[in-house]
Design an enzyme around this catalytic site. Sequence first.
Site, short mmCIF file in Angstrom:
data_model
loop_
_atom_site.label_atom_id
_atom_site.label_comp_id
_atom_site.label_asym_id
_atom_site.label_seq_id
_atom_site.Cartn_x
_atom_site.Cartn_y
_atom_site.Cartn_z
CG LEU A 46 -2.08 -0.98 1.23
CD1 LEU A 46 -2.83 -0.90 2.56
CD2 LEU A 46 -3.03 -0.74 0.06
N GLY A 47 2.04 1.17 0.56
CA GLY A 47 2.89 2.35 0.63
C GLY A 47 4.25 2.02 1.19
N GLY A 49 7.83 4.09 2.89
CA GLY A 49 8.46 5.33 3.33
C GLY A 49 9.89 5.10 3.77
N GLY A 52 9.82 2.38 6.85
CA GLY A 52 9.15 1.09 6.76
C GLY A 52 8.19 1.06 5.59
CB VAL A 54 1.72 0.31 4.78
CG1 VAL A 54 0.32 -0.16 5.17
CG2 VAL A 54 2.26 1.30 5.80
CE LYS A 69 4.77 3.00 9.82
NZ LYS A 69 4.48 4.40 10.21
CG ASP A 161 4.93 13.49 10.07
OD1 ASP A 161 5.51 14.32 9.32
OD2 ASP A 161 5.09 12.26 9.95
#
Length: 319
Positions: A46-47, A49, A52, A54, A69, A161
């Site tokens: 899903l993503g 960064g 880490g 996801v 995550k 953030d």
Amino acid sequence: MAESSAAAVAAAGTAAPTVLDELLEITAQSLVRTEVAEHYEVIRELGRGKYGHVMLVTHRQRGTPMALKLLPKASTKLHTFLYEYCVALSLATHPAIIGMFGIAIESSQYYGFLYEPALHKDLISIIKPRDGIPEPAAKQCAKQLVSALEFIHSRGLVYRDVKPENVLLFDPECRRIKLTDFGLTRPKGTKLKLVAGVIPYTAPELSNTADAQGVPIDTSLDAWAFGVLLFCLLTGYFPWEQSLPDDPFFEDFMLWQETGLDEDLPRHWKRLTAEAALMLRSLLALDPAKRGPVGGALRYVDRPWRLEDGRGEEAAAKP
């Protein structure tokens, strides 16, 4: 555990640091040690960064879709992982904050936790360069983010953030969004030093700090970043690259903040109505003591924010 833990922190208010320490200790003792494949089937990523990634997974027995995550153990301290998980868990009762399943795991290579999946990606995925997003969607975002941030602040915490990548979408029109990623969240009053480079969301009191002891943080940091995010939603670009005087765009903004004169409004702000400019001028006050709270944006949601081919100018001029 999720409900009782969240209730404990919610009741603590400004005692958040103490309660978080207790929750960290409890979670460390109850951490589930397992390999991901034993209980979950990985569907897709899903993503990803800096710290880490996801994954969309389903529970092998129940079939429940979840977002997992994963933080590499090689580059993540156990306390760092537990802290992010416990903060997220403590805030998950709010409708505009990502829901948690109350499951934290440790595998041979990763620490991980499970939360509700957002299948429409994040806010950055729908911001069009030099255009932003439709004004109704921007206002939907604003209202929900104000509610989420005020909830976080009421718990004695500063989110720290605010950015489009951390706003998850549950529909393309932003009727339902949720804030995620609480690794930088800290109790109000925590002394913070600027340890990374200045980015558009960095408030000037951090950008210019030379205090070796750090600056005590408060909710005005979130107000600043929220103002930058709203500008991005309405224009499709950042108001500046760095909140430093040697950035020409920020220098122009500083002049306008000082004078408040229409003729000093920076050129790339001229798509905004007078109401939107006033809203952002408050959220982006250079002096944190004079900076308006995030909730101040709600006073402007029923007024036009963006001029479209001159059609909004007449409406913006009305009292």
